[in-house]
Every structure is written in structure tokens, then in C-alpha cells.
Motif scaffolding. Structure first.
Motif, short mmCIF file in Angstrom:
data_model
loop_
_atom_site.label_atom_id
_atom_site.label_comp_id
_atom_site.label_asym_id
_atom_site.label_seq_id
_atom_site.Cartn_x
_atom_site.Cartn_y
_atom_site.Cartn_z
N LEU A 125 0.94 -0.69 0.20
CA LEU A 125 0.04 0.44 -0.06
C LEU A 125 1.12 1.40 0.21
N LEU A 126 1.88 1.03 0.69
CA LEU A 126 3.26 2.29 0.19
C LEU A 126 3.75 2.25 -1.47
N PRO A 127 3.68 3.74 -1.69
CA PRO A 127 4.07 4.66 -2.87
C PRO A 127 5.42 3.79 -2.74
N GLY A 128 5.27 3.26 -4.23
CA GLY A 128 6.79 2.41 -5.12
C GLY A 128 7.31 1.69 -4.38
N ILE A 129 6.63 1.11 -3.61
CA ILE A 129 6.35 -0.78 -2.88
C ILE A 129 5.83 -2.07 -3.71
#
Length: 188
Positions: A125-129
Motif C-alpha cells: 500500500l506504500l507508494p513505490g513498494i
């Protein structure tokens, strides 16, 4: 406090203070009470405070609005769209400062994140992961938990600015009403 529909908030940070009330309030100036916009630092909910003229509230103040200080007449939960432009511009800086101040709390997100479904993990859910970076984080934390953001940055190549990633997700959750999953912002 005369009215409250807010979740109990022990630490709210003042984002903006409008001594003459909202600009879109059509009442004459003398009838518009001062207001402040605050961010709950624990649940990342937004609130509008109606104040008395002598409240003494300033941008950056931290308030316990579970038992509001003298000068706070009303507290109610609001959405991101209800914030003043000043509060919106201050919000990102306040979140970044909060992540820095409470580093252990936010590093624990990387240490404690769990699967949501068989195919989706909280870290995704974390951007870029994506899948590869998520697996690297999971492998590294199995070896030993991350001590701080520097440790996380050193051990997980490809994860640039782990604090910024969290701040971006918090802002996304505040701005978007229709998100299926939330890590930080409590539903109001």
C-alpha cells in the motif's frame, strides 16, 4: 465545549488559524467566530475548531481536544476538502515533522506490516513498494528488526526516503475518500 462529533483526540496539531472565520461564510465579519484546523497526530483525522476571540490559538500549537482548553467552543471532524488552503499547504510539513519526531512509531510500520490478503501485503500500500521491494523488506526484517530510518535505508536498496513514502501514503489517505485499505487514517 458546547458540541462535539469528533473522535477523542489527545494531541492535535494546529494547521491553520483564521481569526475572522471562513472566507466563504456569508455572515458579517463581526458574526464569524475564529476557527482553526487541526490534525490528530495519532489517528490522522482532521478537525475544525470554533474558537472564542481570546483563545490564543496559534499555528503549530498542540492541543488536547478530548478536554479542550479554554477558548475552544466546538470541535467537529472534517474532510480534507474542508481544509483552508493554508492548512492544506501546512499539512505535508506537519506530517513529515511528526514522522521524524516519532521515528520508532513509524519505523514499526516497516517492522510489523502484515498480509492483508493472500495476494496483498500492507507494505504494498506504500507508494513505490512493489513485490520485489516488499520481499526485500520482509527478508531484512526477518534477520533483525529495523532500528531506525537510517538502518532501513542502509539495508534495503531501492527504498529511497522511507519517511517520505509514509508521508505520501498518509496524505493519499487523507485526500482520498474511496480507498479500500487504510494504514494510518482512521475513518470518521
Amino acid at each position: 465545549m458546547s458540541e462535539s462529533d469528533a473522535t477523542p483526540v489527545e494531541d492535535a496539531i494546529v494547521l491553520d488559524y483564521l481569526p475572522h472565520g471562513r472566507a466563504d461564510d456569508d455572515r458579517p465579519g463581526y458574526q464569524k467566530p475564529p476557527i482553526a484546523f487541526v490534525l490528530d497526530s495519532e489517528h490522522f483525522t482532521l478537525h475544525e475548531l470554533t474558537l472564542t476571540d481570546d483563545s490564543g490559538v496559534k499555528i503549530g500549537d498542540r492541543l488536547d481536544i478530548t478536554s479542550p482548553p479554554e477558548g475552544v467552543e466546538r470541535v467537529h471532524a472534517i474532510d480534507y476538502e474542508d481544509l483552508s488552503s493554508g492548512a492544506r499547504s501546512e499539512l505535508e510539513y506537519v506530517i513529515e515533522d511528526l514522522i521524524e519526531e516519532e521515528e520508532d512509531r513509524f519505523v514499526s510500520i516497516y517492522n510489523d506490516a502484515q498480509p492483508i490478503t493472500l495476494r496483498l501485503h500492507q507494505l504494498n500500500l506504500l507508494p513505490g513498494i512493489g513485490k520485489k521491494l516488499r520481499n526485500t523488506i520482509l527478508d531484512e526484517r526477518k534477520r533483525r528488526p529495523f532500528e531506525d530510518f537510517e538502518d532501513l535505508d542502509d539495508r534495503v536498496t531501492g527504498l529511497h526516503d522511507p519517511q517520505g513514502v509514509l508521508a505520501d501514503r498518509i496524505l493519499e489517505e487523507l485526500r482520498e475518500d474511496e480507498l479500500k485499505y487504510r494504514l494510518f487514517v482512521r475513518e470518521q
